[in-house]
Design an enzyme around this catalytic site. Structure first.
Site, PDB file in Angstrom:
ATOM      1  N   HIS A  50      -5.063   6.624   7.527  1.00  0.00           N
ATOM      2  CA  HIS A  50      -4.437   5.695   6.598  1.00  0.00           C
ATOM      3  C   HIS A  50      -2.942   5.608   6.909  1.00  0.00           C
ATOM      4  O   HIS A  50      -2.285   6.627   7.146  1.00  0.00           O
ATOM      5  CB  HIS A  50      -4.623   6.166   5.153  1.00  0.00           C
ATOM      6  CG  HIS A  50      -6.025   6.040   4.669  1.00  0.00           C
ATOM      7  ND1 HIS A  50      -6.334   5.801   3.348  1.00  0.00           N
ATOM      8  CD2 HIS A  50      -7.209   6.116   5.324  1.00  0.00           C
ATOM      9  CE1 HIS A  50      -7.651   5.748   3.205  1.00  0.00           C
ATOM     10  NE2 HIS A  50      -8.201   5.944   4.400  1.00  0.00           N
ATOM     11  N   ASP A  65       0.855  -1.179   0.000  1.00  0.00           N
ATOM     12  CA  ASP A  65       0.000   0.000   0.000  1.00  0.00           C
ATOM     13  C   ASP A  65       0.891   1.229   0.000  1.00  0.00           C
ATOM     14  O   ASP A  65       2.053   1.170   0.451  1.00  0.00           O
ATOM     15  CB  ASP A  65      -0.919   0.006   1.227  1.00  0.00           C
ATOM     16  CG  ASP A  65      -1.898   1.163   1.196  1.00  0.00           C
ATOM     17  OD1 ASP A  65      -2.742   1.198   0.279  1.00  0.00           O
ATOM     18  OD2 ASP A  65      -1.801   2.048   2.064  1.00  0.00           O
ATOM     19  N   GLU A  73       1.040   5.758   0.439  1.00  0.00           N
ATOM     20  CA  GLU A  73       0.432   7.047   0.774  1.00  0.00           C
ATOM     21  C   GLU A  73       1.142   8.106  -0.071  1.00  0.00           C
ATOM     22  O   GLU A  73       2.341   7.982  -0.354  1.00  0.00           O
ATOM     23  CB  GLU A  73       0.568   7.363   2.265  1.00  0.00           C
ATOM     24  CG  GLU A  73      -0.105   6.362   3.192  1.00  0.00           C
ATOM     25  CD  GLU A  73      -1.601   6.228   2.966  1.00  0.00           C
ATOM     26  OE1 GLU A  73      -2.221   7.191   2.454  1.00  0.00           O
ATOM     27  OE2 GLU A  73      -2.155   5.162   3.296  1.00  0.00           O
ATOM     28  N   HIS A  87      -3.763  10.904   5.711  1.00  0.00           N
ATOM     29  CA  HIS A  87      -2.715  10.078   6.347  1.00  0.00           C
ATOM     30  C   HIS A  87      -1.964  10.758   7.488  1.00  0.00           C
ATOM     31  O   HIS A  87      -1.230  10.093   8.223  1.00  0.00           O
ATOM     32  CB  HIS A  87      -1.709   9.584   5.301  1.00  0.00           C
ATOM     33  CG  HIS A  87      -1.165  10.663   4.399  1.00  0.00           C
ATOM     34  ND1 HIS A  87      -0.502  11.769   4.852  1.00  0.00           N
ATOM     35  CD2 HIS A  87      -1.201  10.763   3.039  1.00  0.00           C
ATOM     36  CE1 HIS A  87      -0.118  12.517   3.837  1.00  0.00           C
ATOM     37  NE2 HIS A  87      -0.545  11.939   2.715  1.00  0.00           N
ATOM     38  N   ASP A 108      -2.235  -0.648   6.615  1.00  0.00           N
ATOM     39  CA  ASP A 108      -3.210  -0.982   5.574  1.00  0.00           C
ATOM     40  C   ASP A 108      -2.797  -2.228   4.804  1.00  0.00           C
ATOM     41  O   ASP A 108      -3.642  -3.036   4.413  1.00  0.00           O
ATOM     42  CB  ASP A 108      -3.380   0.198   4.614  1.00  0.00           C
ATOM     43  CG  ASP A 108      -4.186   1.326   5.248  1.00  0.00           C
ATOM     44  OD1 ASP A 108      -4.565   1.203   6.419  1.00  0.00           O
ATOM     45  OD2 ASP A 108      -4.418   2.344   4.566  1.00  0.00           O
TER      46      ASP A 108
END
Length: 241
Positions: free
Chosen positions: A150, A7, A9, A57, A155
């Site tokens: 997040h 994942d 960001e 985030h 995640d």
């Protein structure tokens, strides 16, 4: 079989408009189980952080300013990814940012053929329902209480559990249910735990067997144990076997 769940960001939604990768988290799966190996890194994006992205985030420019540039960690990331399939939720979004950074670092980009998109898997399995990561965690009773904002590694960990549920990999294990105080409790036992490559070495000696037989004989003819005790073989029968 090795797979990588990952994942990212970012500073925004479009790497072609100057948005940058600021965090990546990767979880290694081996035969559909987490191996314990991870890769996680924050990156200095060399630009500002839009408020909308920060609200998602919580990664500020001040926090990221002393973090390494993507180019400084790219070799470690490439080595961790290897040639394994890459699993992500809405995978083309993450791939777009990953490939944009790989391109800036003058490294080979990742092909789309390596991707497994859990969002697409979820839409096929649960058509018409909401398939956000939080919704899938709720559907499969996966604890996501730590997901206040997040975060790439958290995640990825949650997504690894969701992925295993989506592909039915947990069905390869045996659920053993017991009832405690009226509540059904389920233990999951892997199929590999139910088989042995070779039988255990007997731990009962002949002397112990003989002593046990003598004890059973004292219980009388009605002793239930005698119904299940094998008839003593004659010496010549034992030799023949």
């Amino acid at each position: 079989m090795r797979e990588i769940v990952f994942d990212t960001e970012t500073t925004g939604l479009d790497p072609n408009q100057g948005d940058r990768l600021v965090e990546i988290g990767c979880i290694e799966l081996v035969n559909r189980f987490p191996s314990g190996r991870t890769f996680h890194c924050y990156f200095n994006p060399e630009r500002d952080m839009p408020e909308a992205a920060f609200n998602v985030h919580g990664l500020s420019v001040d926090f990221l300013k002393d973090k390494p540039l993507f180019a400084h960690k790219v070799e470690e990331l490439i080595e961790f990814l290897g040639d394994a399939p890459l699993i992500a939720h809405n995978a083309m979004f993450d791939l777009g940012f990953l490939n944009a950074e790989l391109g800036r670092a003058k490294k080979t980009v990742v092909s789309r053929e390596r991707l497994i998109d859990t969002l697409m898997l979820a839409r096929r399995k649960h058509p018409g329902g909401s398939n956000r990561l939080d919704d899938l965690c709720a559907r499969y009773k996966i604890d996501n209480s730590k997901r206040v904002k997040h975060g790439a590694l958290l995640d990825a960990e949650l997504l690894a559990e969701v992925y295993i549920e989506l592909i039915g990999a947990r069905q390869t294990s045996l659920g053993l249910a017991t009832v405690v105080a009226g509540v059904v409790e389920t233990r999951t036992v892997s199929a590999t735990m139910l088989t042995r490559a070779m039988p255990l070495t007997p731990r009962i000696t002949d002397a112990e067997r003989a002593a046990h037989r003598e004890f059973v004989a004292t219980l009388g003819d009605e002793a239930i144990w005698k119904k299940y005790w094998p008839t003593e073989a004659k010496p010549e029968e034992r030799a023949a076997s």
